[in-house]
Design a protein around this motif. Structure first.
Motif, mmCIF file in Angstrom:
data_model
loop_
_atom_site.group_PDB
_atom_site.id
_atom_site.type_symbol
_atom_site.label_atom_id
_atom_site.label_comp_id
_atom_site.label_asym_id
_atom_site.label_seq_id
_atom_site.Cartn_x
_atom_site.Cartn_y
_atom_site.Cartn_z
ATOM 1 N N GLU A 126 0.868 -1.183 0.000
ATOM 2 C CA GLU A 126 0.000 0.000 0.000
ATOM 3 C C GLU A 126 0.903 1.232 0.000
ATOM 4 O O GLU A 126 2.137 1.107 0.078
ATOM 5 C CB GLU A 126 -0.930 -0.008 1.215
ATOM 6 C CG GLU A 126 -0.202 -0.015 2.551
ATOM 7 C CD GLU A 126 -0.346 1.277 3.319
ATOM 8 O OE1 GLU A 126 -1.439 1.841 3.345
ATOM 9 O OE2 GLU A 126 0.660 1.731 3.888
ATOM 10 N N THR A 128 0.256 4.397 1.877
ATOM 11 C CA THR A 128 0.180 5.397 2.954
ATOM 12 C C THR A 128 1.464 5.434 3.786
ATOM 13 O O THR A 128 1.977 6.518 4.098
ATOM 14 C CB THR A 128 -1.062 5.140 3.832
ATOM 15 O OG1 THR A 128 -2.172 4.989 2.947
ATOM 16 C CG2 THR A 128 -1.335 6.286 4.778
ATOM 17 N N TYR A 306 -4.836 3.511 11.824
ATOM 18 C CA TYR A 306 -5.983 4.423 11.788
ATOM 19 C C TYR A 306 -6.390 4.976 13.152
ATOM 20 O O TYR A 306 -6.143 4.359 14.187
ATOM 21 C CB TYR A 306 -7.196 3.729 11.166
ATOM 22 C CG TYR A 306 -7.056 3.523 9.682
ATOM 23 C CD1 TYR A 306 -7.025 4.619 8.818
ATOM 24 C CD2 TYR A 306 -6.933 2.255 9.140
ATOM 25 C CE1 TYR A 306 -6.882 4.434 7.447
ATOM 26 C CE2 TYR A 306 -6.793 2.069 7.768
ATOM 27 C CZ TYR A 306 -6.763 3.162 6.932
ATOM 28 O OH TYR A 306 -6.625 2.998 5.593
ATOM 29 N N ALA A 325 -14.561 -3.493 -1.327
ATOM 30 C CA ALA A 325 -14.840 -2.068 -1.533
ATOM 31 C C ALA A 325 -14.132 -1.539 -2.768
ATOM 32 O O ALA A 325 -13.107 -2.056 -3.189
ATOM 33 C CB ALA A 325 -14.384 -1.307 -0.294
HETATM 34 P P1 HAM Z 1 -7.122 -0.799 1.595
HETATM 35 O O1 HAM Z 1 -8.526 -0.850 2.064
HETATM 36 O O2 HAM Z 1 -6.232 -1.916 1.977
HETATM 37 O O3 HAM Z 1 -6.533 0.582 2.080
HETATM 38 O O4 HAM Z 1 -7.103 -0.683 0.017
HETATM 39 C C1 HAM Z 1 -7.806 0.322 -0.651
HETATM 40 C C2 HAM Z 1 -8.504 -0.250 -1.860
HETATM 41 O O5 HAM Z 1 -7.557 -0.953 -2.691
HETATM 42 C C3 HAM Z 1 -9.550 -1.323 -1.532
HETATM 43 O O6 HAM Z 1 -10.771 -0.729 -1.169
HETATM 44 C C4 HAM Z 1 -9.654 -2.051 -2.863
HETATM 45 O O7 HAM Z 1 -10.465 -1.334 -3.767
HETATM 46 C C5 HAM Z 1 -8.217 -2.022 -3.357
HETATM 47 N N1 HAM Z 1 -7.557 -3.297 -3.043
HETATM 48 C C6 HAM Z 1 -7.012 -3.680 -1.873
HETATM 49 N N2 HAM Z 1 -6.509 -4.924 -1.973
HETATM 50 C C7 HAM Z 1 -6.744 -5.341 -3.239
HETATM 51 C C8 HAM Z 1 -6.467 -6.541 -3.984
HETATM 52 N N3 HAM Z 1 -5.819 -7.551 -3.444
HETATM 53 N N4 HAM Z 1 -6.870 -6.595 -5.281
HETATM 54 C C9 HAM Z 1 -7.520 -5.559 -5.859
HETATM 55 N N5 HAM Z 1 -7.800 -4.409 -5.218
HETATM 56 C C10 HAM Z 1 -7.422 -4.305 -3.927
HETATM 57 C C11 HAM Z 1 -5.271 1.009 1.835
HETATM 58 O O8 HAM Z 1 -4.531 0.492 1.039
HETATM 59 C C12 HAM Z 1 -4.939 2.277 2.549
HETATM 60 N N6 HAM Z 1 -3.556 2.645 2.223
HETATM 61 C C13 HAM Z 1 -5.918 3.376 2.165
HETATM 62 C C14 HAM Z 1 -5.597 4.677 2.819
HETATM 63 C C15 HAM Z 1 -5.013 5.748 2.249
HETATM 64 N N7 HAM Z 1 -5.816 4.998 4.073
HETATM 65 C C16 HAM Z 1 -5.399 6.216 4.290
HETATM 66 N N8 HAM Z 1 -4.884 6.676 3.197
#
Ligand code: HAM
Length: 471
Positions: A126, A128, A306, A325
């Motif tokens: 990710e 962040t 968070y 999501a």
């Molecule tokens: P996260 O919920 O892990 O948050 O990922 C954000 C979005 O990335 C998810 O809602 C989904 O749409 C997409 N996503 C996550 N994992 C996958 C996967 N394996 N395959 C496809 N899409 C995926 C974060 O990553 C945090 N860094 C968000 C954040 C930014 N919080 C604060 N700032």
């Protein structure tokens, strides 16, 4: 002499083998044989496909992909976020300290490896934590606060691949670092929500507050006590999570667990006055902006950094949330300090591009949705001279910032007009043999079919008028 003939028969294919010298003993078709051999030798299953859970973006996908990119870029700029890039490879410890042990991302999903110097690295799961690291490394706390950054890039998680879940996926995200204010959270939710809305997808924001670290610690004590008392009713995985990461039990979709969770303590009741006021204020802004949301008391998010506001965005019409999501985010006040920086608050979100691609496709399938009006112009050509002229005109227009659709191969005019129709251009500029001789261009209005002839020297001004750049 017959041997000489054999050796010159297929010079191109021979060069592919990187052995241009033909051995005397070469058989009639040496190249084919060696390729077959190679394929057989390396026929490990999947060796010529993409790695499991990773996929190509092909021209078939690229209109949607680039539409999402440009929508994201323009909204990020409109809200004054600056673009940033960070390396795909980071120190593994960065994510262990920020996302936290006991989370799925750190315990099970990181792509970990040692490089040749023995450094323990990973492919970023990710962005962040990388943004927080960059904020500290580049002394961004000395810039006017908050610092607003946006990004687009690949993330890697070794999860079980399924619909909407990949091992390499892409995120568009925005992070606002350096301000603890409800309007910052509301702005971020608005940018995330409106990016999806601009793409024509109806979305719903799920929102909750998980308060400060201290408030959450108190809540977790209560939650663990409650879950232990209901242990026998819980699924096996939730039983394991009680001690390891009790908040994750709240995420469970298992029916047995859901019934227990609904009766359990809710985090909102553990928030102090300041946290409650902050959260109410975020909700008031959302009301003001007419952003649809539901309060979701079980939404806690899987990552440790968070605090306060957390949210996720789902397609509005999807009861089934198993595909996950479209995006998520929240406030992360403890993060920068956790990583060795000063006590600087932050907040942000990321949208999953592959999930938005799926939502766009589903919408198209359901509503026979027509691709967004691309508009623009198509430059069609017929004949060798016209093709040369077209290449010249393409560059002439490009230098004036005008990009036109075209095809410099040798398709018929019919094929070119069909393509122009399909991508919804308003006008096609046609150059044939006659136009080359006369120094003119035929301009066809694709809706009315009306055609007019203009001087090639005026092409830039005419194109600007047609595109509405100039009156
Ligand atoms: P996260 O919920 O892990 O948050 O990922 C954000 C979005 O990335 C998810 O809602 C989904 O749409 C997409 N996503 C996550 N994992 C996958 C996967 N394996 N395959 C496809 N899409 C995926 C974060 O990553 C945090 N860094 C968000 C954040 C930014 N919080 C604060 N700032």
């Amino acid at each position: 002499m017959p041997r000489q003939k054999t050796s010159t028969k297929k010079p191109v294919k021979k060069s592919i083998t990187k052995k241009p010298v033909v051995k005397k003993t070469s058989t009639k078709k040496p190249v084919k044989k060696s390729i077959t051999k190679h394929v057989k030798q390396s026929s490990v299953p999947g060796s010529y496909s993409t790695v499991r859970g990773m996929k190509d973006i092909t021209p078939k996908d690229s209109i949607d992909w680039m539409t999402i990119y440009h929508t994201a870029e323009s909204i990020a700029h409109a809200y004054n976020f600056s673009y940033v890039e960070t390396p795909v490879v980071e120190h593994a410890q960065l994510f262990v300290r920020s996302i936290g042990k006991g989370t799925d991302v750190v315990d099970k999903e990181m792509y970990l490896f040692e490089d040749r110097d023995g450094a323990k690295l990973c492919l970023r799961p990710e962005m962040t934590a990388s943004i927080a690291r960059a904020y500290i490394n580049h002394g961004m706390q000395s810039l006017p606060q908050p610092v607003k950054m946006w990004y687009w890039g690949s993330m890697f998680r070794h999860d079980r691949p399924q619909a909407g879940r990949y091992r390499q996926f892409h995120q568009f995200g925005c992070e606002t670092v350096g301000e603890h204010s409800p309007i910052v959270d509301a702005e971020l939710i608005s940018v995330a929500y409106n990016t999806i809305r601009d793409l024509g997808i109806d979305a719903m924001v799920h929102i909750n507050s998980i308060g400060t670290t201290e408030e959450r610690e108190q809540y977790i004590i209560e939650l663990v006590g409650y879950l232990r008392s209901k242990r026998s009713y819980l699924s096996d995985i939730s039983k394991q999570r009680i001690n390891k990461n009790p908040l994750r039990v709240l995420d469970s979709k298992d029916e047995q667990d859901v019934a227990v969770i609904q009766e359990g303590p809710q985090i909102i009741d553990w928030l102090g006055d300041a946290s409650k006021r902050f959260f109410m204020s975020v909700l008031e802004y959302l009301d003001e902006l007419s952003i649809p949301y539901v309060l979701d008391s079980t939404l806690v998010r899987g990552l440790d950094y968070y605090s306060d506001t957390v949210f996720e965005i789902f397609p509005e019409d999807k009861e089934d949330k198993s595909q996950g999501a479209l995006g998520g985010g929240g406030r992360y006040n403890p993060l920068i300090q956790q990583l060795g920086g000063q006590d600087v608050p932050g907040s942000g979100f990321s949208l999953g591009i592959e999930r938005i691609m799926i939502a766009l496709k589903e919408k198209r399938d359901k509503e026979q949705y027509v691709a967004p009006q691309l508009g623009g112009l198509y430059l069609a050509q017929l004949g060798e001279q016209a093709r040369k002229r077209t290449l010249y005109i393409l560059e002439l227009l490009r230098r004036e910032g005008i990009i036109v659709h075209h095809n410099l191969a040798k398709p018929s005019l019919k094929v070119q007009l069909e393509k122009a129709n399909k991508i919804n251009v308003s006008h096609t500029l046609i150059i044939g043999q006659k136009e080359v001789q006369d120094g003119t261009v035929l301009i066809r209005n694709m809706e009315s079919g009306i055609q007019e002839i203009v001087d090639q020297k005026k092409i830039v001004n005419v194109a600007k008028k047609l595109l509405g750049i100039q009156k």
